[in-house]
Design a protein around this motif. Structure first.
Motif, PDB file in Angstrom:
ATOM      1  N   GLU A  10       0.829  -1.212   0.000  1.00 17.74           N
ATOM      2  CA  GLU A  10       0.000   0.000   0.000  1.00 17.74           C
ATOM      3  C   GLU A  10       0.862   1.260   0.000  1.00 17.74           C
ATOM      4  O   GLU A  10       0.564   2.233  -0.717  1.00 17.74           O
ATOM      5  CB  GLU A  10      -0.939  -0.006   1.199  1.00 17.74           C
ATOM      6  CG  GLU A  10      -2.050  -1.038   1.101  1.00 17.74           C
ATOM      7  CD  GLU A  10      -2.900  -1.106   2.354  1.00 17.74           C
ATOM      8  OE1 GLU A  10      -2.437  -0.592   3.412  1.00 17.74           O
ATOM      9  OE2 GLU A  10      -4.011  -1.666   2.287  1.00 17.74           O
ATOM     10  N   SER A  13       2.472   1.594  -3.420  1.00 15.77           N
ATOM     11  CA  SER A  13       1.460   1.998  -4.398  1.00 15.77           C
ATOM     12  C   SER A  13       1.202   3.500  -4.336  1.00 15.77           C
ATOM     13  O   SER A  13       1.156   4.179  -5.366  1.00 15.77           O
ATOM     14  CB  SER A  13       0.156   1.236  -4.141  1.00 15.77           C
ATOM     15  OG  SER A  13      -0.904   1.774  -4.892  1.00 15.77           O
ATOM     16  N   GLU A  14       1.059   4.020  -3.128  1.00 15.34           N
ATOM     17  CA  GLU A  14       0.788   5.453  -2.947  1.00 15.34           C
ATOM     18  C   GLU A  14       1.960   6.305  -3.433  1.00 15.34           C
ATOM     19  O   GLU A  14       1.768   7.315  -4.121  1.00 15.34           O
ATOM     20  CB  GLU A  14       0.504   5.732  -1.473  1.00 15.34           C
ATOM     21  CG  GLU A  14       0.113   7.166  -1.189  1.00 15.34           C
ATOM     22  CD  GLU A  14      -0.248   7.393   0.266  1.00 15.34           C
ATOM     23  OE1 GLU A  14      -0.381   8.563   0.661  1.00 15.34           O
ATOM     24  OE2 GLU A  14      -0.380   6.397   1.016  1.00 15.34           O
ATOM     25  N   SER A  17       2.446   5.956  -7.345  1.00 20.68           N
ATOM     26  CA  SER A  17       1.349   6.625  -8.059  1.00 20.68           C
ATOM     27  C   SER A  17       1.474   8.138  -8.020  1.00 20.68           C
ATOM     28  O   SER A  17       0.930   8.835  -8.880  1.00 20.68           O
ATOM     29  CB  SER A  17      -0.002   6.199  -7.466  1.00 20.68           C
ATOM     30  OG  SER A  17      -0.201   4.812  -7.611  1.00 20.68           O
ATOM     31  N   ARG A  78       0.724   1.724 -11.272  1.00 18.61           N
ATOM     32  CA  ARG A  78      -0.583   1.122 -11.538  1.00 18.61           C
ATOM     33  C   ARG A  78      -0.606  -0.337 -11.102  1.00 18.61           C
ATOM     34  O   ARG A  78      -1.617  -0.838 -10.611  1.00 18.61           O
ATOM     35  CB  ARG A  78      -0.885   1.237 -13.033  1.00 18.61           C
ATOM     36  CG  ARG A  78      -2.270   0.783 -13.436  1.00 18.61           C
ATOM     37  CD  ARG A  78      -2.631   1.282 -14.816  1.00 18.61           C
ATOM     38  NE  ARG A  78      -3.846   0.666 -15.300  1.00 18.61           N
ATOM     39  CZ  ARG A  78      -3.905  -0.381 -16.105  1.00 18.61           C
ATOM     40  NH1 ARG A  78      -2.769  -0.920 -16.555  1.00 18.61           N
ATOM     41  NH2 ARG A  78      -5.060  -0.883 -16.496  1.00 18.61           N
ATOM     42  N   ALA A  81      -0.996  -0.538  -7.386  1.00 18.02           N
ATOM     43  CA  ALA A  81      -2.367  -0.191  -7.019  1.00 18.02           C
ATOM     44  C   ALA A  81      -3.272  -1.412  -7.180  1.00 18.02           C
ATOM     45  O   ALA A  81      -4.148  -1.675  -6.344  1.00 18.02           O
ATOM     46  CB  ALA A  81      -2.864   0.959  -7.891  1.00 18.02           C
ATOM     47  N   HIS A  82      -3.037  -2.180  -8.240  1.00 19.87           N
ATOM     48  CA  HIS A  82      -3.818  -3.402  -8.482  1.00 19.87           C
ATOM     49  C   HIS A  82      -3.484  -4.473  -7.433  1.00 19.87           C
ATOM     50  O   HIS A  82      -4.383  -5.142  -6.906  1.00 19.87           O
ATOM     51  CB  HIS A  82      -3.509  -3.933  -9.880  1.00 19.87           C
ATOM     52  CG  HIS A  82      -4.297  -5.147 -10.250  1.00 19.87           C
ATOM     53  ND1 HIS A  82      -5.648  -5.127 -10.485  1.00 19.87           N
ATOM     54  CD2 HIS A  82      -3.916  -6.452 -10.407  1.00 19.87           C
ATOM     55  CE1 HIS A  82      -6.072  -6.338 -10.773  1.00 19.87           C
ATOM     56  NE2 HIS A  82      -5.037  -7.166 -10.736  1.00 19.87           N
ATOM     57  N   SER A  84      -2.377  -3.978  -4.402  1.00 17.71           N
ATOM     58  CA  SER A  84      -2.951  -3.530  -3.126  1.00 17.71           C
ATOM     59  C   SER A  84      -4.444  -3.820  -3.069  1.00 17.71           C
ATOM     60  O   SER A  84      -4.980  -4.176  -2.010  1.00 17.71           O
ATOM     61  CB  SER A  84      -2.701  -2.036  -2.927  1.00 17.71           C
ATOM     62  OG  SER A  84      -1.322  -1.772  -2.840  1.00 17.71           O
ATOM     63  N   ARG A  85      -5.107  -3.669  -4.211  1.00 13.58           N
ATOM     64  CA  ARG A  85      -6.544  -3.957  -4.260  1.00 13.58           C
ATOM     65  C   ARG A  85      -6.804  -5.435  -4.004  1.00 13.58           C
ATOM     66  O   ARG A  85      -7.736  -5.796  -3.262  1.00 13.58           O
ATOM     67  CB  ARG A  85      -7.111  -3.558  -5.625  1.00 13.58           C
ATOM     68  CG  ARG A  85      -8.600  -3.854  -5.768  1.00 13.58           C
ATOM     69  CD  ARG A  85      -9.108  -3.536  -7.156  1.00 13.58           C
ATOM     70  NE  ARG A  85     -10.489  -3.933  -7.298  1.00 13.58           N
ATOM     71  CZ  ARG A  85     -11.204  -3.822  -8.409  1.00 13.58           C
ATOM     72  NH1 ARG A  85     -10.639  -3.304  -9.493  1.00 13.58           N
ATOM     73  NH2 ARG A  85     -12.463  -4.216  -8.465  1.00 13.58           N
TER      74      ARG A  85
END
Length: 308
Positions: A10, A13-14, A17, A78, A81-82, A84-85
């Protein structure tokens, strides 16, 4: 997947991004995982290799596969982010399962305790009463105790089956997770076969789906049609709904040239899964209450027989 990997993913990702480079992002993140990976990268290892050889945490194969694909496409932000989801959805599904199982366990324990107290109370009363007053009471009292015991086994079995059903339904749908990952990878320019190789680890807890994926991969490596390969292999593995969706949506995408077919398939599977979750959860409470009422009636019938 432990909390440290989720927190690391996470944070990365932050930062990625926001436009920060990988070395700077790793320098900002604190913890053993980030420090070990920074050291590996400084020694000349690729990021994906650093994750694979990390001793501070065990990154799954699909995680490393996604990062390896992102190193080729150049879109780490990106990708994380995926990732982390995916991790967030798995954690959320686990928390929902824990919350959902609290009710059936509470009902079972409360029901068994109430029955046990009732049987013990009547047994005590019979023990202190004159034998002539309750002729044969001890025999029937023993029958009540047996009914309490075997009825307790039955209701625990009912709760166990309910928990298994909740576990299956409240978990992340493997087919939806698979098609969402295939969508993400193919939309990033990754070939379908490579996308399958990266995504297969996501559904490794479902042998039938893994078998279907390997069959699809073999069909595509042999020059087979994407829509037909997915439709045939999923159908043979017992995923009839997903098979029909894949065949129809992928066939249309081949004609239209759209790259969003996998995304649409995942969306439709998730909607169907959500409806099934809602239906089962709506029946959970009345089903368990009926089972508890039946159990108590079964135990009390023996006790009433003793009194009569």
């Amino acid at each position: 997947m432990n909390d440290e990997i989720m927190k690391f993913s996470e944070s990365l990702s932050e930062l990625l991004s926001s436009g920060m480079s990988l070395p700077k992002s790793l320098a900002v993140i604190d913890g053993k995982i980030a420090r070990e990976i920074r050291k590996s990268i400084s020694e000349g290892y690729r990021f994906s290799v650093a994750l694979m050889t990390c001793k501070s945490a065990s990154f799954p194969d699909w995680y490393v596969g996604f990062v390896s694909a992102a190193e080729t496409s150049g879109d780490l932000g990106r990708t994380f982010a995926h990732i982390s989801r995916i991790l967030s959805e798995r954690k959320s599904a686990h928390e929902k399962f824990i919350a959902a199982t609290a009710y059936p366990l509470f009902i079972v324990v409360l029901t068994v305790v109430c029955a046990a107290i009732s049987v013990c109370s009547y047994s005590t009363a019979f023990a202190s009463a004159p034998e002539s007053l309750f002729d044969g009471a001890s025999t029937m009292g023993s029958g009540a105790i047996r009914s309490c015991f075997f009825g307790g086994i039955f209701i625990f079995f009912v709760a166990f089956v309910m928990i298994i059903i909740l576990r299956t339904l409240l978990d992340v749908n493997p087919c939806a997770s698979l098609f969402r990952s295939l969508s993400f990878l193919t939309e990033s320019g990754v070939p379908v076969v490579t996308a399958i190789d990266c995504s297969i680890g996501i559904v490794d807890r479902n042998p039938r789906l893994c078998s279907a994926l390997m069959s699809i991969r073999a069909e595509l490596m042999g020059g087979g049609n994407v829509a037909l390969a997915f439709g045939k292999s999923l159908s043979e593995s017992g995923f009839s709904f997903e098979s029909k969706l894949a065949l129809s949506r992928l066939s249309v995408s081949e004609v239209s040239g759209s790259i969003f077919a996998f995304s649409k398939i995942a969306e439709l599977i998730e909607k169907r899964h959500a409806k099934m979750q809602k239906l089962v959860l709506s029946f959970e409470q009345p089903f368990l209450l009926c089972a508890a009422a039946g159990y108590l009636a079964f135990v009390m019938k023996n006790l009433v027989g003793v009194i009569i």
